[in-house]
Design a protein around this motif. Structure first.
Motif, mmCIF file in Angstrom:
data_model
loop_
_atom_site.group_PDB
_atom_site.id
_atom_site.type_symbol
_atom_site.label_atom_id
_atom_site.label_comp_id
_atom_site.label_asym_id
_atom_site.label_seq_id
_atom_site.Cartn_x
_atom_site.Cartn_y
_atom_site.Cartn_z
ATOM 1 N N TYR A 39 0.820 -1.199 0.000
ATOM 2 C CA TYR A 39 0.000 0.000 0.000
ATOM 3 C C TYR A 39 0.860 1.258 0.000
ATOM 4 O O TYR A 39 0.522 2.248 -0.663
ATOM 5 C CB TYR A 39 -0.942 -0.005 1.210
ATOM 6 C CG TYR A 39 -2.249 -0.716 0.954
ATOM 7 C CD1 TYR A 39 -2.260 -2.051 0.594
ATOM 8 C CD2 TYR A 39 -3.458 -0.053 1.073
ATOM 9 C CE1 TYR A 39 -3.451 -2.709 0.357
ATOM 10 C CE2 TYR A 39 -4.650 -0.709 0.831
ATOM 11 C CZ TYR A 39 -4.643 -2.041 0.474
ATOM 12 O OH TYR A 39 -5.820 -2.686 0.238
ATOM 13 N N LEU A 87 -9.546 4.648 0.133
ATOM 14 C CA LEU A 87 -9.640 3.275 -0.354
ATOM 15 C C LEU A 87 -8.653 2.373 0.379
ATOM 16 O O LEU A 87 -8.961 1.216 0.681
ATOM 17 C CB LEU A 87 -9.378 3.239 -1.862
ATOM 18 C CG LEU A 87 -9.524 1.886 -2.552
ATOM 19 C CD1 LEU A 87 -10.956 1.381 -2.435
ATOM 20 C CD2 LEU A 87 -9.116 1.983 -4.018
ATOM 21 N N SER A 88 -7.477 2.904 0.686
ATOM 22 C CA SER A 88 -6.478 2.131 1.423
ATOM 23 C C SER A 88 -6.988 1.760 2.810
ATOM 24 O O SER A 88 -6.838 0.620 3.262
ATOM 25 C CB SER A 88 -5.174 2.924 1.542
ATOM 26 O OG SER A 88 -4.610 3.187 0.280
ATOM 27 N N THR A 91 -9.828 -0.889 2.500
ATOM 28 C CA THR A 91 -9.478 -2.215 1.987
ATOM 29 C C THR A 91 -8.280 -2.848 2.694
ATOM 30 O O THR A 91 -7.985 -4.013 2.446
ATOM 31 C CB THR A 91 -9.154 -2.139 0.480
ATOM 32 O OG1 THR A 91 -8.034 -1.250 0.262
ATOM 33 C CG2 THR A 91 -10.362 -1.627 -0.300
ATOM 34 N N ALA A 94 -9.224 -6.048 4.581
ATOM 35 C CA ALA A 94 -9.627 -7.131 3.685
ATOM 36 C C ALA A 94 -8.417 -7.753 3.004
ATOM 37 O O ALA A 94 -8.286 -8.984 2.931
ATOM 38 C CB ALA A 94 -10.619 -6.606 2.640
ATOM 39 N N VAL A 95 -7.517 -6.911 2.498
ATOM 40 C CA VAL A 95 -6.335 -7.423 1.799
ATOM 41 C C VAL A 95 -5.398 -8.132 2.775
ATOM 42 O O VAL A 95 -4.846 -9.198 2.472
ATOM 43 C CB VAL A 95 -5.598 -6.271 1.078
ATOM 44 C CG1 VAL A 95 -4.290 -6.761 0.471
ATOM 45 C CG2 VAL A 95 -6.494 -5.681 -0.007
ATOM 46 N N SER A 139 -15.046 -10.562 0.732
ATOM 47 C CA SER A 139 -14.339 -9.301 0.987
ATOM 48 C C SER A 139 -14.634 -8.292 -0.114
ATOM 49 O O SER A 139 -14.828 -7.097 0.153
ATOM 50 C CB SER A 139 -12.831 -9.534 1.096
ATOM 51 O OG SER A 139 -12.513 -10.293 2.237
ATOM 52 N N LEU A 140 -14.668 -8.769 -1.359
ATOM 53 C CA LEU A 140 -14.971 -7.876 -2.478
ATOM 54 C C LEU A 140 -16.378 -7.316 -2.349
ATOM 55 O O LEU A 140 -16.611 -6.124 -2.585
ATOM 56 C CB LEU A 140 -14.822 -8.635 -3.797
ATOM 57 C CG LEU A 140 -15.094 -7.825 -5.076
ATOM 58 C CD1 LEU A 140 -14.131 -6.647 -5.170
ATOM 59 C CD2 LEU A 140 -14.969 -8.711 -6.314
ATOM 60 N N VAL A 143 -16.262 -4.674 0.332
ATOM 61 C CA VAL A 143 -15.565 -3.474 -0.135
ATOM 62 C C VAL A 143 -16.474 -2.655 -1.048
ATOM 63 O O VAL A 143 -16.500 -1.420 -0.975
ATOM 64 C CB VAL A 143 -14.256 -3.852 -0.862
ATOM 65 C CG1 VAL A 143 -13.689 -2.654 -1.625
ATOM 66 C CG2 VAL A 143 -13.229 -4.359 0.135
ATOM 67 N N GLU A 182 -15.218 -7.735 8.532
ATOM 68 C CA GLU A 182 -14.061 -8.403 7.937
ATOM 69 C C GLU A 182 -13.306 -9.224 8.979
ATOM 70 O O GLU A 182 -12.869 -10.348 8.711
ATOM 71 C CB GLU A 182 -13.120 -7.362 7.306
ATOM 72 C CG GLU A 182 -13.662 -6.712 6.050
ATOM 73 C CD GLU A 182 -13.587 -7.633 4.849
ATOM 74 O OE1 GLU A 182 -13.035 -8.744 4.959
ATOM 75 O OE2 GLU A 182 -14.095 -7.241 3.782
#
Length: 263
Positions: A39, A87-88, A91, A94-95, A139-140, A143, A182
């Motif tokens: 990231y 966005l970071s 997400t 999740a990532v 997760s998608l 998000v 999550e």
């Protein structure tokens, strides 16, 4: 409002659990560190080449007179970086959970065994590739839901007074809810609880979820803090998942009984 305090105590109990289990804490740091590097590289690239991208995407501004092209593109560059940062934050969890699926599954199972009266933990019968697929798919979907909220709140942010006071508060609570989903998914997915049912469980105890996820979301705004809190957050979410499902809990390993449950 009592549930707000209960949720926050689960967050603290999760951090205490990993503090007493140093090996699990060490392994739990690896996925967060990997995700943080990825990231950070993406945000640096956005900061370095964001202005060039905006200029390429707005050729119509080349013919504008005076300072307007620079002001317009400067504003869009700031907005682009702000969206990238948002966005970071949305997400990152999740990532990190996807990257560290085996690490966090193992950690969550050990928490379950530690606090279960019979020393057992629910186990998934699915192969690893199937678990990764379900986790990535869910997760998608989360998000996408979070991004819809983010766009809506971003637009409301331009409303005078309301956008500078109420909207940021709502944003933190929304972030806390999805962040908790999550994290709790690690334990709930292992029990075969599907996404729709997970969301229903969390909505039935929203103040509990906010008490856990909102302060964690605030802390996650600092990337390095997010890395160090992730293992404890997974542990705390596992403890909270047990209460949501009404499972008997003997304690968190320190002689502290589960809230509302007699050991």
């Amino acid at each position: 409002m009592r549930d707000l305090g209960v949720g926050f105590r689960y967050l603290l109990r999760g951090q205490r659990w990993v503090a007493r289990h140093g090996r699990q804490f060490g392994f739990g740091l690896l996925p967060g560190l990997i995700t943080l590097v990825l990231y950070a590289a993406a945000l640096v690239a956005l900061a370095v080449w964001g202005e060039d991208f905006v200029a390429w995407a707005t050729p119509f501004a080349d013919d504008w007179s005076g300072p307007w092209p620079g002001l317009f593109r400067g504003f869009l560059t700031v907005v682009l970086f702000a969206l990238g940062l948002l966005l970071s934050v949305l997400t990152f969890t999740a990532v990190t959970l996807l990257v560290g699926q085996p690490f966090y599954e193992s950690l969550s199972e050990k928490v379950d065994r530690d606090v279960s009266p019979d020393g057992t933990a629910p186990e998934s019968d699915l192969p690893l590739w199937r678990e990764l697929w379900i986790s990535g798919r869910d997760s998608l979907r989360i998000v996408v839901r979070a991004l819809v909220w983010a766009v809506l709140l971003f637009a409301l942010g331009f409303v005078p007074v309301l956008g500078q006071t109420v909207v940021p508060v709502i944003g933190f609570f929304v972030t806390g809810f999805f962040l908790t989903e999550e994290l709790a998914a690690v334990a709930l997915q292992r029990r075969g609880v599907e996404l729709r049912e997970r969301l229903g469980l969390l909505r039935s105890r929203k103040t509990l979820v906010w008490g856990f996820g909102t302060p964690l979301g605030l802390a996650f705004l600092v990337p390095f803090v997010a890395v160090f809190l992730m293992p404890g957050a997974v542990a705390g979410a596992t403890l909270m998942a047990r209460e949501l499902l009404g499972e008997e809990t003997a304690g968190d390993g320190a002689g502290e009984p589960e809230e509302g449950v007699t050991p």
